[in-house]
Design an enzyme around this catalytic site. Structure first.
Site, PDB file in Angstrom:
ATOM      1  N   HIS A  11      20.849  28.796  47.230  1.00  0.00           N
ATOM      2  CA  HIS A  11      20.901  29.826  48.296  1.00  0.00           C
ATOM      3  C   HIS A  11      22.008  30.824  47.969  1.00  0.00           C
ATOM      4  CE1 HIS A  11      20.592  31.078  52.711  1.00  0.00           C
ATOM      5  NE2 HIS A  11      21.550  31.849  52.207  1.00  0.00           N
ATOM      6  N   HIS A  13      23.256  35.199  47.839  1.00  0.00           N
ATOM      7  CA  HIS A  13      23.070  36.639  48.079  1.00  0.00           C
ATOM      8  C   HIS A  13      23.700  37.403  46.923  1.00  0.00           C
ATOM      9  CE1 HIS A  13      21.818  35.996  52.276  1.00  0.00           C
ATOM     10  NE2 HIS A  13      22.644  34.967  52.197  1.00  0.00           N
ATOM     11  N   LYS A  97      11.514  33.326  52.841  1.00  0.00           N
ATOM     12  CA  LYS A  97      12.663  33.136  53.730  1.00  0.00           C
ATOM     13  C   LYS A  97      12.367  33.623  55.134  1.00  0.00           C
ATOM     14  CE  LYS A  97      16.856  32.374  55.056  1.00  0.00           C
ATOM     15  NZ  LYS A  97      18.177  32.528  54.489  1.00  0.00           N
ATOM     16  N   HIS A 134      16.639  30.256  58.102  1.00  0.00           N
ATOM     17  CA  HIS A 134      17.927  30.495  58.757  1.00  0.00           C
ATOM     18  C   HIS A 134      17.777  29.913  60.164  1.00  0.00           C
ATOM     19  CE1 HIS A 134      21.779  32.675  59.446  1.00  0.00           C
ATOM     20  NE2 HIS A 134      21.424  32.353  60.669  1.00  0.00           N
ATOM     21  N   HIS A 172      21.916  26.312  54.726  1.00  0.00           N
ATOM     22  CA  HIS A 172      23.323  26.320  55.157  1.00  0.00           C
ATOM     23  C   HIS A 172      23.539  25.603  56.495  1.00  0.00           C
ATOM     24  CE1 HIS A 172      21.725  29.811  57.225  1.00  0.00           C
ATOM     25  NE2 HIS A 172      21.850  30.608  56.210  1.00  0.00           N
TER      26      HIS A 172
HETATM   27  C1  NCD Z   1      24.562  36.393  55.012  1.00  0.00           C
HETATM   28  C2  NCD Z   1      24.651  37.809  54.446  1.00  0.00           C
HETATM   29  O1  NCD Z   1      25.708  38.421  54.532  1.00  0.00           O
HETATM   30  O2  NCD Z   1      23.645  38.284  53.881  1.00  0.00           O
HETATM   31  N1  NCD Z   1      25.682  36.172  55.871  1.00  0.00           N
HETATM   32  C3  NCD Z   1      26.205  34.979  56.248  1.00  0.00           C
HETATM   33  O3  NCD Z   1      27.115  34.950  57.068  1.00  0.00           O
HETATM   34  N2  NCD Z   1      25.770  33.841  55.738  1.00  0.00           N
HETATM   35  C4  NCD Z   1      23.266  36.199  55.696  1.00  0.00           C
HETATM   36  C5  NCD Z   1      22.953  34.775  56.024  1.00  0.00           C
HETATM   37  O4  NCD Z   1      22.690  33.946  55.139  1.00  0.00           O
HETATM   38  O5  NCD Z   1      23.005  34.426  57.210  1.00  0.00           O
HETATM   39 ZN    ZN Z   2      22.506  33.282  53.350  1.00  0.00          ZN
END
Ligand code: NCD
Ligand code: ZN
Length: 345
Positions: A11, A13, A97, A134, A172
């Protein structure tokens, strides 16, 4: 010294554009593969968009590194079963997702009514394309610390009953409720756990001043939940595996009267997990969590390369470049105990 099969991040970003040179290099330093989240603006909602994003990520991989991005589609109410079939036919797309609309960063295009995507979920279940969730409700009347628990009770449990064959990753996870739920489910339901939810609790966010770099979603919970997550991660149960949720934001948007959610951990993610596992006497369980269970769940081969970590302290930099801006990493200016020395193919 500690040697493991090379791990994967289930997972992540990476963002886009100039940010990729920082984010991709950090993750590719240690991880063989990563499941890349689709919450760009606009979202990565079609196969065509996912393949174009894959090419932009690939262009940012340092020379000689064979990191592999595992792409995902963003579940919108416009997604069709035909597009799910096209996604499955692509060896680059590995999951879809689900963001409840309004739950987190760039989730505006997410799903408001789950019924509206039932046809896609049915197809995903048939073709075996996992749904990554999520897991937080968005109802403003629900307390932010209860949103995961309420999501599990009101949305996730009914979903697993309606689609028992659907492969689901509850992403998460942050609560004992989530740990208990995932444990009770069939092997089709698993969960990722971040380094920050293992290392911190809501006191770190709120007790000695408001610390925006500890703000993420789902929000850090009380320490009884943190303990349940540590137990799950270090238990050797294959339902729980590594997913950093490393989520970079520019410092200006974090240190702000309305700061963004997201913690950046990609610069030292495996080292952070090693610290947690060592502290809890479970270093022998790290390889399953970091390198085997995710691959097995996604039915991908385990990595052949090995990584070696040693007990050597280093200091996390105060910041990193993020495109034109700056990002403050997790544990900035602090010492970390482990260091990844080398990867042998
Ligand atoms: C993530 C993001 O910034 O893209 N932020 C976070 O707090 N985890 C988005 C997400 O996974 O919820
Ligand atoms: Zn995330």
């Amino acid at each position: 010294m500690l040697t493991l099969s090379q791990p994967d991040d289930w997972h992540l970003h990476l963002r886009d554009g100039d940010a990729l040179s920082t984010t991709v290099a950090h993750t590719a330093r240690v991880f063989a593969r990563a499941v890349v989240m689709p919450n760009l603006k606009p979202p990565v909602a079609t196969v065509e968009q996912a393949l174009a994003y894959y090419d932009r990520i690939n262009a940012a991989i340092p020379l000689g590194n064979n990191f592999q991005a595992l792409m995902t589609l963003y579940l919108t109410e416009q997604l069709t079963p035909e597009e799910v079939h096209r996604a499955k036919a692509q060896d680059r797309i590995h999951a879809i997702k689900y963001y409840p609309a309004g739950a987190t960063t760039n989730s505006e295009s997410g799903v408001s009514e789950l019924e509206s995507v039932y046809a896609c979920l049915e197809t995903m279940s048939e073709v075996e394309l996992p749904l990554l969730i999520h897991g937080e409700v968005t109802d403003p009347r629900i307390d932010i610390f209860d949103r995961e628990k309420v999501f599990i009770e009101t949305i996730l449990e009914p979903l697993t009953l309606k689609f028992p064959e659907l492969k689901i990753v509850l992403e998460h996870i942050t609560t004992k409720d989530a740990v208990d739920f995932v444990k009770q489910q069939s092997e089709n339901v698993a969960a990722t756990i971040t380094p920050h939810h293992l290392m911190f609790n809501r006191n770190d966010l709120l007790a000695a001043g408001v610390r925006p770099h500890f703000y993420c979603l789902p929000i850090l919970k009380r320490n009884t939940h943190q303990i349940a997550l540590i137990e799950a991660a270090t238990s050797g149960n294959p339902k729980f595996f590594l997913g950093t949720d490393s989520a970079p934001h520019d410092v200006k948007t974090k240190e702000n009267s309305c700061g963004c959610a997201g913690i950046y951990s990609a610069h030292a993610a495996l080292e952070f997990y090693a610290e947690v596992f060592e502290k809890h006497g479970a270093l022998n369980k790290l390889e399953g969590f970091a390198s085997f269970f995710g691959a097995d769940f996604y039915r991908l081969p385990r990595n052949k390369a090995r990584v070696t970590l040693s007990k050597r302290t280093s200091t996390v930099p105060a910041n990193f470049k993020l495109g034109d801006g700056t990002l403050i990493p997790m544990r900035a200016n602090e010492t970390i105990a482990w260091h990844v020395d080398e990867i042998t193919q």
